[in-house]
Design an enzyme around this catalytic site. Structure first.
Site, PDB file in Angstrom:
ATOM      1  N   ARG A 195       0.826  -1.213   0.000  1.00 50.48           N
ATOM      2  CA  ARG A 195       0.000   0.000   0.000  1.00 50.48           C
ATOM      3  C   ARG A 195       0.862   1.265   0.000  1.00 50.48           C
ATOM      4  O   ARG A 195       0.955   1.988  -0.986  1.00 50.48           O
ATOM      5  CB  ARG A 195      -0.957   0.006   1.211  1.00 50.48           C
ATOM      6  CG  ARG A 195      -2.110   0.995   1.096  1.00 50.48           C
ATOM      7  CD  ARG A 195      -1.806   2.457   1.402  1.00 50.48           C
ATOM      8  NE  ARG A 195      -1.281   2.672   2.750  1.00 50.48           N
ATOM      9  CZ  ARG A 195      -0.837   3.842   3.180  1.00 50.48           C
ATOM     10  NH1 ARG A 195      -0.846   4.908   2.374  1.00 50.48           N
ATOM     11  NH2 ARG A 195      -0.343   3.957   4.403  1.00 50.48           N
ATOM     12  N   ASP A 196       1.550   1.503   1.097  1.00 47.04           N
ATOM     13  CA  ASP A 196       2.316   2.743   1.240  1.00 47.04           C
ATOM     14  C   ASP A 196       3.432   2.807   0.200  1.00 47.04           C
ATOM     15  O   ASP A 196       3.764   3.887  -0.307  1.00 47.04           O
ATOM     16  CB  ASP A 196       2.890   2.800   2.652  1.00 47.04           C
ATOM     17  CG  ASP A 196       3.541   4.127   2.989  1.00 47.04           C
ATOM     18  OD1 ASP A 196       3.466   5.056   2.167  1.00 47.04           O
ATOM     19  OD2 ASP A 196       4.137   4.240   4.066  1.00 47.04           O
ATOM     20  N   HIS A 237       6.796   4.175  12.640  1.00 44.30           N
ATOM     21  CA  HIS A 237       6.840   4.181  11.181  1.00 44.30           C
ATOM     22  C   HIS A 237       7.850   5.250  10.774  1.00 44.30           C
ATOM     23  O   HIS A 237       7.518   6.429  10.666  1.00 44.30           O
ATOM     24  CB  HIS A 237       5.433   4.513  10.664  1.00 44.30           C
ATOM     25  CG  HIS A 237       5.284   4.478   9.171  1.00 44.30           C
ATOM     26  ND1 HIS A 237       4.451   3.591   8.537  1.00 44.30           N
ATOM     27  CD2 HIS A 237       5.844   5.216   8.194  1.00 44.30           C
ATOM     28  CE1 HIS A 237       4.495   3.787   7.221  1.00 44.30           C
ATOM     29  NE2 HIS A 237       5.347   4.780   7.002  1.00 44.30           N
ATOM     30  N   HIS A 289      10.855   6.999   8.365  1.00 47.16           N
ATOM     31  CA  HIS A 289      11.383   7.162   7.012  1.00 47.16           C
ATOM     32  C   HIS A 289      12.884   7.395   7.105  1.00 47.16           C
ATOM     33  O   HIS A 289      13.389   7.920   8.095  1.00 47.16           O
ATOM     34  CB  HIS A 289      10.690   8.333   6.312  1.00 47.16           C
ATOM     35  CG  HIS A 289       9.331   7.973   5.795  1.00 47.16           C
ATOM     36  ND1 HIS A 289       8.651   8.710   4.867  1.00 47.16           N
ATOM     37  CD2 HIS A 289       8.522   6.922   6.085  1.00 47.16           C
ATOM     38  CE1 HIS A 289       7.490   8.143   4.599  1.00 47.16           C
ATOM     39  NE2 HIS A 289       7.379   7.060   5.328  1.00 47.16           N
ATOM     40  N   CYS A 337       9.715   8.683  -3.769  1.00 45.11           N
ATOM     41  CA  CYS A 337       9.852   8.792  -5.226  1.00 45.11           C
ATOM     42  C   CYS A 337      11.286   8.521  -5.640  1.00 45.11           C
ATOM     43  O   CYS A 337      12.195   9.229  -5.224  1.00 45.11           O
ATOM     44  CB  CYS A 337       9.446  10.171  -5.697  1.00 45.11           C
ATOM     45  SG  CYS A 337       9.641  10.330  -7.473  1.00 45.11           S
ATOM     46  N   ASN A 392      10.332   4.649   2.963  1.00 49.08           N
ATOM     47  CA  ASN A 392      10.209   3.898   4.197  1.00 49.08           C
ATOM     48  C   ASN A 392      11.510   3.185   4.534  1.00 49.08           C
ATOM     49  O   ASN A 392      12.296   2.838   3.661  1.00 49.08           O
ATOM     50  CB  ASN A 392       9.116   2.841   4.037  1.00 49.08           C
ATOM     51  CG  ASN A 392       7.746   3.456   3.892  1.00 49.08           C
ATOM     52  OD1 ASN A 392       7.258   4.130   4.786  1.00 49.08           O
ATOM     53  ND2 ASN A 392       7.118   3.243   2.727  1.00 49.08           N
TER      54      ASN A 392
END
Lengths: 312, 312
Positions: free
Chosen positions: A24-25, A217, A219, A250, A259
């Site tokens: 998903r992410d 979560h 990054h 991206c 992530n």
């Protein structure tokens, strides 16, 4: 490696649950559409590798996220296995109905700790977004679903800078009050450092949020994802969001904002003797396979170090 | 960032000395020669950014490391400043004489914890390499120099796998006995994880090596450099080797095996309130400037996130 000692780190858990957010992410940020069949096979491979929580897709309107326009078809194709949870992001009641029709048993909502990002991403205030989520969470819980509450911009925001801890605690406790069964604290722009991770976790538990309902979560924008995770684990967190191969962000932007890669975390946790149930070799093979379909290399250090290029 | 709390991590030092290894360890791995003038300006810029320990070059024979064949000219061009140390790698007595002739006051020797790498890199056994270093270290100390002893392959070796802790402690204590004023523990292939870092540091201090004479030198091959550093700092280490922009390792290899980037460490330490004396902005500008001369992007996450491309 006899005689090659490892010293226990204070406070580390024996086992960690990885919430794999790649399908998903990760895929929602891909510039080119990915075949529905590839998405479904990706999810099957993640389950084969031992993942027990796989964020499968999103019920967001295709106008906003065309990359996941095939959400229903993906869910139909995946052979959902007993013992594996496949959470689905839902933006509103309509999305929840669609998810329930597909037999989904785990959902997620996506909130913001800052007004700027709530406006930019949800086109409403933080309070209005919580009002929108309230019936979704309530209905989902009545239907027996688990509800993960994503809380983004927990440490920094591109418009507002560093985010005050009290502000994050306020939105977090409201999400718990609305019925979220788990909170995922997002460092959406990757600016957190270990001391600030500890400060927020301490403030949340002081405010009554049980540590076993908190996931992190991170990054890797500034390379801090693993160190931040390590400190979170030492504070008692046992659920960590990562994506296979570091999917997400991206690949064409100069600054990768993706992530934390599941493989990089697995390498660390295996070295620390912390169980995850996920097979590193199978996961690396999966990321290399997917990279072939995305026509680009994985940004994960471990995938680059261990992976052999394959046919796409 | 008022109200954006940071929690102290147990055992962290107030200040860390960064040993910037870019000009030697970084540039010696560049596939294309770098102008002597660029090398000298690089070192000046590192000092301008606040670095107080800059590994300048190597007195290794140009046959083995042609990239640093201009070592003497680099040292002549740099305006060596009071309060800044410019260690130079020396392989043998001949190299030491050349260094002394140039007024060098800090040297380093490069040893291996494993027999396989001693053979591959030094063409002799570990014992024979220590015999070779003994007079170098002795003469250097008599001349009032500091002597850093690099100890490579401290956690893993490409031929031997995981390296037993006792073996590393044995070579480390012999280097200290020979007169090394500092030991730099190298994770040359990047396989260490935080628990193994703690185990080796504990074993070394138990064997009588003072923690303030130990530096750590991590590679980011598996993305573990920062987390390993954090644990080392919590064990009392206060000297960390890094390279500006993550210089080092071959940019054309599929698996990057470079040094931990100074900028990524600075980002973490600034967030933790640990002083280094190095200006992050100036260092990022330096790395971007150098990347222009190397015709490739820096692998550092922080440089990619903060740096603006410049003319080379």
């Amino acid at each position: 490696m006899s005689g090659c000692g490892t010293a226990p780190l204070p406070g580390l858990p024996e086992a960690v649950t990885i919430c794999e957010v790649g399908p998903r992410d990760g895929l929602q940020n891909e510039p080119r559409p990915v075949d529905t069949g590839v998405k479904a096979e990706f999810i099957e491979r993640l389950a084969d590798a031992g993942h027990r929580v796989i964020e499968a897709t999103s019920m967001v309107h295709p106008k906003w996220v065309p990359q996941l326009a095939d959400a229903e078809e993906v869910l139909r194709r995946v052979d959902r296995r007993p013992g594996v949870r496949y959470p689905v992001l839902v933006p509103n009641e309509r999305g929840l109905r669609r998810a329930l029709d597909l037999g989904v048993s785990d959902i997620a909502v996506f909130a913001s700790a800052t007004e700027s990002f709530a406006q930019a991403n949800l086109n409403r205030t933080v309070a209005a977004s919580l009002d929108m989520f309230a019936p979704v969470i309530g209905l989902a819980r009545e239907a027996g679903l688990t509800v993960r509450g994503y809380l983004s911009m927990c440490w920094g925001d591109p418009w507002e800078g560093a985010v005050p801890t009290a502000q994050v605690v306020d939105v977090a406790t409201r999400l718990i009050s609305l019925g979220c069964t788990e909170l995922s604290l997002g460092d959406t722009i990757g600016v957190a450092t270990p001391g600030r991770v500890g400060a927020l976790l301490g403030a949340l538990t002081a405010a009554g949020v049980p540590i076993d309902r908190i996931a992190v979560h991170f990054h890797d924008t500034y390379g801090q994802g693993l160190a931040n995770t390590l400190v979170a684990l030492q504070h008692g967190v046992t659920t960590v969001d990562t994506s296979a191969g570091g999917l997400g962000g991206c690949p064409y932007a100069r600054s990768a904002t993706g992530n934390l890669a599941t493989e990089d975390l697995l390498w660390q946790l295996e070295g620390l003797g912390v169980r995850t149930g996920v097979d590193l070799t199978k996961l690396v093979q999966t990321s290399v396979w997917l990279a072939g379909h995305l026509s680009r290399e994985s940004p994960s250090a471990v995938v680059r170090a261990l992976g052999e290029p394959q046919e796409g």
